[in-house]
Design a protein around this motif. Sequence first.
Motif, mmCIF file in Angstrom:
data_model
loop_
_atom_site.group_PDB
_atom_site.id
_atom_site.type_symbol
_atom_site.label_atom_id
_atom_site.label_comp_id
_atom_site.label_asym_id
_atom_site.label_seq_id
_atom_site.Cartn_x
_atom_site.Cartn_y
_atom_site.Cartn_z
ATOM 1 N N ALA A 14 -6.035 -3.636 9.534
ATOM 2 C CA ALA A 14 -4.788 -3.365 8.811
ATOM 3 C C ALA A 14 -3.639 -4.225 9.311
ATOM 4 C CB ALA A 14 -4.423 -1.884 8.935
ATOM 5 N N ARG A 43 -13.567 5.327 3.947
ATOM 6 C CA ARG A 43 -13.418 5.760 2.552
ATOM 7 C C ARG A 43 -13.344 7.269 2.390
ATOM 8 N NH1 ARG A 43 -17.486 1.202 0.073
ATOM 9 N NH2 ARG A 43 -15.875 -0.318 -0.484
ATOM 10 N N ARG A 49 -7.007 9.211 6.018
ATOM 11 C CA ARG A 49 -6.106 9.257 4.857
ATOM 12 C C ARG A 49 -4.767 9.876 5.236
ATOM 13 N NH1 ARG A 49 -10.650 11.159 2.105
ATOM 14 N NH2 ARG A 49 -9.733 13.223 1.874
ATOM 15 N N TYR A 52 -2.897 7.202 7.625
ATOM 16 C CA TYR A 52 -2.553 5.851 7.183
ATOM 17 C C TYR A 52 -2.328 5.705 5.680
ATOM 18 C CZ TYR A 52 -4.552 5.182 11.809
ATOM 19 O OH TYR A 52 -4.835 5.285 13.146
ATOM 20 N N GLU A 54 -3.922 6.357 1.534
ATOM 21 C CA GLU A 54 -5.037 5.854 0.726
ATOM 22 C C GLU A 54 -4.909 4.369 0.425
ATOM 23 O OE1 GLU A 54 -8.678 6.252 -1.027
ATOM 24 O OE2 GLU A 54 -7.564 7.865 -0.044
ATOM 25 N N SER A 55 -3.702 3.884 0.156
ATOM 26 C CA SER A 55 -3.537 2.480 -0.226
ATOM 27 C C SER A 55 -3.932 1.539 0.907
ATOM 28 C CB SER A 55 -2.100 2.215 -0.669
ATOM 29 O OG SER A 55 -1.189 2.459 0.385
ATOM 30 N N VAL A 56 -3.570 1.880 2.140
ATOM 31 C CA VAL A 56 -3.949 1.050 3.287
ATOM 32 C C VAL A 56 -5.462 1.020 3.427
ATOM 33 C CG1 VAL A 56 -3.886 0.873 5.813
ATOM 34 C CG2 VAL A 56 -1.800 1.389 4.543
ATOM 35 N N GLN A 58 -7.809 1.615 1.172
ATOM 36 C CA GLN A 58 -8.442 0.885 0.079
ATOM 37 C C GLN A 58 -8.337 -0.623 0.281
ATOM 38 O OE1 GLN A 58 -6.870 2.178 -3.686
ATOM 39 N NE2 GLN A 58 -7.926 4.148 -3.626
ATOM 40 N N LYS A 59 -7.232 -1.057 0.842
ATOM 41 C CA LYS A 59 -7.025 -2.501 1.072
ATOM 42 C C LYS A 59 -7.964 -3.045 2.138
ATOM 43 C CE LYS A 59 -3.400 -5.862 2.141
ATOM 44 N NZ LYS A 59 -1.954 -6.041 2.431
ATOM 45 N N ILE A 60 -8.179 -2.265 3.197
ATOM 46 C CA ILE A 60 -8.985 -2.780 4.305
ATOM 47 C C ILE A 60 -10.473 -2.493 4.156
ATOM 48 C CG2 ILE A 60 -7.039 -2.589 5.891
ATOM 49 C CD1 ILE A 60 -8.368 -0.127 7.110
ATOM 50 N N PRO A 158 1.645 -1.241 8.793
ATOM 51 C CA PRO A 158 0.864 -0.386 7.889
ATOM 52 C C PRO A 158 0.231 0.820 8.579
ATOM 53 C CG PRO A 158 0.342 -2.713 7.531
ATOM 54 C CD PRO A 158 1.146 -2.637 8.790
#
Length: 212
Positions: A14, A43, A49, A52, A54-56, A58-60, A158
């Motif tokens: 991240a 996931r 979750r 950090y 959900e968006s972080v 999903q990105k990593i 993040p």
Amino acid sequence: MLLIDTDMLVLLVASGKLEQVARHLGYEANQVRRLPAAIHQVRKSRSFRNNYGESVLQKIAPIIEGIPEVEPPDDVDLLDTLVDVVDEGEALLMAIAAASESTLLISGDKRAIADLAGSKEAEICVQELQGRIITLEAILWVLVTKDGGEAIRADFSPVIGHKTLRIVLSAHAAADNQRCLDGIRSYFNNTSRTAQGLLFNPSPDLLGVDDG
């Protein structure tokens, strides 16, 4: 190989610091290994979750999925011993690391480090892993020394909700490099005192000094 548990993998991916840290430790990116369960944890883990967002995650997730998994350890007996001492994921990584002097383990599980250090059953493993377990504080020491507290705070923004990061990389601490390093050293020393020599020390002259 450079083994990384899932907690630390999330932080390093991240922050975009995984490859830099691997290079500093003498490894190429293709020598990094993760737990088989890491992508499922990223996931599905509720704690990740909550910490950090959900968006972080999903990105990593695709980056973590692309990191090769560790192979099973050759010493199954050692693994069985370690499973009785620490959780299964840390046990797997410790058993693999213990088998090779050229392997380092980056771990975010301080409880597992203390439990291993205090275990008579796993005493041989403790001896094999002397100076080869790398904590978050050791990594932060290297990064802040090189790039400064404010830059590293920005990189880790993040995941700044992490309980250690939000203190040692707070806006107040990061604004003064020496204050930032002093905080990191204090955290490192707290873990080191019960680690029985397991911790990798990137700066022996400055870290690991008993604050009294």
